[in-house]
Structure formats: C-alpha cells, structure tokens
Design a protein around this motif. Structure first.
Motif, mmCIF file in Angstrom:
data_model
loop_
_atom_site.group_PDB
_atom_site.id
_atom_site.type_symbol
_atom_site.label_atom_id
_atom_site.label_comp_id
_atom_site.label_asym_id
_atom_site.label_seq_id
_atom_site.Cartn_x
_atom_site.Cartn_y
_atom_site.Cartn_z
ATOM 1 N N TRP A 1 0.838 -1.199 0.000
ATOM 2 C CA TRP A 1 0.000 0.000 0.000
ATOM 3 C C TRP A 1 0.879 1.258 0.000
ATOM 4 O O TRP A 1 0.480 2.325 0.439
ATOM 5 C CB TRP A 1 -0.968 0.007 1.184
ATOM 6 C CG TRP A 1 -0.330 -0.159 2.530
ATOM 7 C CD1 TRP A 1 0.069 0.845 3.380
ATOM 8 C CD2 TRP A 1 -0.049 -1.382 3.208
ATOM 9 N NE1 TRP A 1 0.597 0.316 4.533
ATOM 10 C CE2 TRP A 1 0.532 -1.051 4.461
ATOM 11 C CE3 TRP A 1 -0.223 -2.726 2.889
ATOM 12 C CZ2 TRP A 1 0.939 -2.016 5.383
ATOM 13 C CZ3 TRP A 1 0.187 -3.685 3.813
ATOM 14 C CH2 TRP A 1 0.750 -3.328 5.031
ATOM 15 N N SER B 1 -6.114 -5.676 -8.140
ATOM 16 C CA SER B 1 -6.154 -4.227 -8.306
ATOM 17 C C SER B 1 -5.870 -3.781 -9.726
ATOM 18 O O SER B 1 -6.159 -2.645 -10.092
ATOM 19 C CB SER B 1 -5.158 -3.554 -7.345
ATOM 20 O OG SER B 1 -3.834 -3.980 -7.599
ATOM 21 N N ARG B 2 -5.274 -4.651 -10.543
ATOM 22 C CA ARG B 2 -5.065 -4.388 -11.966
ATOM 23 C C ARG B 2 -5.702 -5.524 -12.754
ATOM 24 O O ARG B 2 -5.628 -6.680 -12.352
ATOM 25 C CB ARG B 2 -3.578 -4.316 -12.315
ATOM 26 C CG ARG B 2 -2.821 -3.140 -11.724
ATOM 27 C CD ARG B 2 -1.360 -3.207 -12.140
ATOM 28 N NE ARG B 2 -0.575 -2.079 -11.670
ATOM 29 C CZ ARG B 2 0.035 -2.025 -10.486
ATOM 30 N NH1 ARG B 2 -0.063 -3.053 -9.658
ATOM 31 N NH2 ARG B 2 0.725 -0.958 -10.133
ATOM 32 N N ILE C 1 -6.325 -6.882 -0.069
ATOM 33 C CA ILE C 1 -7.205 -6.745 -1.231
ATOM 34 C C ILE C 1 -8.535 -6.110 -0.840
ATOM 35 O O ILE C 1 -9.050 -5.213 -1.524
ATOM 36 C CB ILE C 1 -7.428 -8.121 -1.897
ATOM 37 C CG1 ILE C 1 -6.097 -8.709 -2.391
ATOM 38 C CG2 ILE C 1 -8.431 -7.994 -3.042
ATOM 39 C CD1 ILE C 1 -5.298 -7.791 -3.283
ATOM 40 N N TRP D 1 -7.647 -2.466 1.490
ATOM 41 C CA TRP D 1 -7.018 -1.347 0.785
ATOM 42 C C TRP D 1 -7.646 -1.095 -0.587
ATOM 43 O O TRP D 1 -7.918 0.034 -0.959
ATOM 44 C CB TRP D 1 -5.517 -1.619 0.634
ATOM 45 C CG TRP D 1 -4.743 -0.569 -0.110
ATOM 46 C CD1 TRP D 1 -4.060 -0.740 -1.279
ATOM 47 C CD2 TRP D 1 -4.553 0.806 0.255
ATOM 48 N NE1 TRP D 1 -3.447 0.438 -1.668
ATOM 49 C CE2 TRP D 1 -3.739 1.414 -0.736
ATOM 50 C CE3 TRP D 1 -4.993 1.594 1.331
ATOM 51 C CZ2 TRP D 1 -3.368 2.755 -0.679
ATOM 52 C CZ3 TRP D 1 -4.607 2.932 1.377
ATOM 53 C CH2 TRP D 1 -3.808 3.493 0.378
ATOM 54 N N HIS D 2 -7.872 -2.181 -1.336
ATOM 55 C CA HIS D 2 -8.394 -2.014 -2.692
ATOM 56 C C HIS D 2 -9.917 -2.089 -2.757
ATOM 57 O O HIS D 2 -10.508 -1.737 -3.789
ATOM 58 C CB HIS D 2 -7.780 -3.057 -3.622
ATOM 59 C CG HIS D 2 -6.300 -2.875 -3.809
ATOM 60 N ND1 HIS D 2 -5.765 -1.815 -4.492
ATOM 61 C CD2 HIS D 2 -5.245 -3.621 -3.373
ATOM 62 C CE1 HIS D 2 -4.441 -1.908 -4.479
ATOM 63 N NE2 HIS D 2 -4.106 -2.987 -3.818
#
Length: 332
Positions: A39, A68-69, A101, A104-105
């Motif tokens: 992060w 995240s991608r 995951i 944070w995302h």
C-alpha cells in the motif's frame, strides 16, 4: 550455482532510494532485484525508474496482485517494462491476501487461485501480441490485442505462493515460483508440490525458476540484527492476515503462530516479537553478525531445487542497515 537476488524493503522508500539500492545491488554482483507492491509506492512506476538507472541486473515484481489491476493491464505493464529494461524484466503475480485486497483495494477476495491462473494465461497472450479472446470462469475478454509492438522476448511470468495448491499451480503453469516464510524443511515440501504441478503440466521442474526470499539483517551487534528480524516476522504472522500464520503453522509451529497472532491482535507487539524464538529465527532467517548471517544464508543456497535466494530486510530496518546488509551478504 544458486543465484543471489535482492528483495527490496516493503517500507515505502522514496523512489530515489529504491533506485540507489538497485544500482548498488548491480555493482555488488546480485542477479535480480525484486520490487514488492503493498500500500506504498506504485510498483510499476518504481520498476520503470529502476530499469532506467541500471544496465544489467534483472528487475522484477516480487508480486503485483491480480485484483487491483486487470490481467490485460498487467500484460501491458509487463510488455512495457520488458521493452524499457532491454529484456531484463520478470513479472511476479499472485493473489496477495484478503486483508490487503479487501481493506485497501475494496475488492472481494474471491477465487484467488483460479483468478491467478486466468490472469497468467491472459498476460501471456497480451505480451505475445495475440488477439485476446478468452472465456474463463473469472475473466472474459474479446477482440483486442496489445496495440504497441510486443517485446521480442516475452517477459517470464512468475507466481508468488506459499501454500501447497498455489505452488502446484506455479509448477504447472508459471515460469517461476516465489516463496516466502519458508525454512529448509518447508521449502523441500513445497518443491514436491511444484514437481507435482510440473508433472500435471507435462513439463520439467527445471522449466520453473524457483526463488525463496529470506529475511536477513547484518549488524556488528548480532542480537540487534536478530531482534529486528523477530519484529519483522511478528508483524507478518500477526498483522498481515492468515496466510503467513498458516505458512508458519504448516512447518510445525502452529501453537507459536496462533500465540503471535493473538498477542498482535491485542496490541502487544513486543510480546508477539518475543514469541519468535531463536529456533524459529535459525530456521527461517539469516541474521546476526556478518559471519553468522552468511552461514545461515548458505543453508538456503545449498538446497537442491532452489535456483535463487533473495535477501529480504526487516520492515523497520534503516536505509543504512539495508545497505550494510547488502554489502555483507554480496556474492563473493
């Protein structure tokens, strides 16, 4: 001969410091430098600078998570970094864990192994310049191909995994495997999983570059180095979700892993670190004086089936301590 790599600190270092450590690693003769992404700094941006400021050393992501991608964006990034580095790039991917995951995302941590496998297949199609028509259980893509010229040599795609099924998947489908929180006995167990995966994939285990990251720290006061690694291991086992705790438990330390997690959850970080015994340090890390740490590291480099050992660093180690450790453990 086993390669000696560098696993850069997880701490959010300024990009110039990351680049300086990469240049230093190149001068010292290390084979690869791996950039983690959690992060803090954007890993792709950091690796772009790392590639730009070096000439020969391999550069790769120890892990870019597959949540995240999108797989297509991971493929675009890998192809671009392969071009920018002059063919020195390896892409390490993996699911990471639910605490990062989801916390944070903001993405549900669902079907991590299947998602990683499908991402790997899509990334390979993207970096090969193929039109991507993919109908998977998690991803469906159609009609596009990488618009730029694909790299002459597609970047290898590695999988970061700690558990038996994840490592088996790496052996079956990936170009490499990244392992962490593993002692020699645990490494040998996971290598059996990798070999089983390679057999299922009708390929040789020799086709998979196996790389183990080992927490390392060198200090003239050996006890200080070991205490920094104690704190580091307690942080991962206690504060980073169940994956690291489970990895420790699988290797015969279940009671200790649960005790560390409980102390950490109650805010008792010093007590959690104290539970990381000398025996656990001796099994999982290479820390102490220069002579002690080099002897510890040799136990990992001599394991049959391990192609590379990465020296990692405690998350609270100063930049000077990281530099000193790089020099003390450099290839001879």
């Amino acid at each position: 001969m086993t390669d000696l790599d560098v696993h850069l600190p997880v701490a959010d270092l300024p990009i110039d410091d990351v680049a300086e450590l990469t240049r230093r690693s190149e001068r010292l003769g290390y084979d690869f430098v791996w950039q983690p992404e959690t992060w803090g700094s954007n890993g792709v941006a950091a690796m772009t600078v790392m590639a730009e400021r070096t000439d020969e050393i391999g550069i790769g992501s120890s892990i870019l998570n597959v949540y995240s991608r999108s797989p297509a964006l991971l493929g675009q990034s890998a192809a671009t970094l392969q071009e920018h580095s002059g063919g020195r790039f390896r892409l390490g991917i993996g699911p990471s864990g639910p605490i990062l995951i989801e916390g944070w995302h903001g993405v549900d941590f669902e079907r991590p192994l299947r998602r990683t496998r499908e991402a790997l297949e899509i990334i390979r199609a993207v970096t090969a310049g193929e039109t991507v028509n993919y109908d998977g259980d998690v991803f469906s893509l159609s009609g596009f191909r990488f618009r730029s010229e694909p790299p002459a040599d597609a970047p290898p795609v590695d999988v970061a995994a700690m558990g038996p099924k994840g490592v088996e998947m790496a052996g079956r489908f990936a170009d490499g495997w990244h392992g962490i929180v593993l002692g020699p006995g645990g490494i040998r167990d996971r290598l059996e999983d990798l070999e089983r995966g390679a057999e299922l994939g009708d390929r040789s285990p020799d086709d998979v570059r196996t790389q183990i990251s080992v927490p390392t720290c060198v200090h003239e006061d050996g006890d200080r180095a070991r205490d920094l690694v104690r704190e580091h291991m307690a942080f991962y086992v206690g504060g980073m979700g169940t994956y690291y705790r489970d990895a420790l438990a699988r290797q015969g330390h279940e009671d200790t892993a649960m005790e560390i997690a409980a102390e950490w959850a109650n805010g008792n970080k010093k007590e959690a670190a104290a539970l990381v015994s000398d025996d656990i340090l001796d099994e999982f890390a290479a820390a102490g004086t220069r002579e002690e740490a080099r002897a510890d590291l040799q136990r990992f480099t001599e394991i049959d089936g391990v192609d590379a050992v990465s020296i990692g660093f405690p998350h609270r180690a100063s930049l000077d301590r990281v530099r000193d450790t790089l020099h003390a453990l450099a290839p001879e």
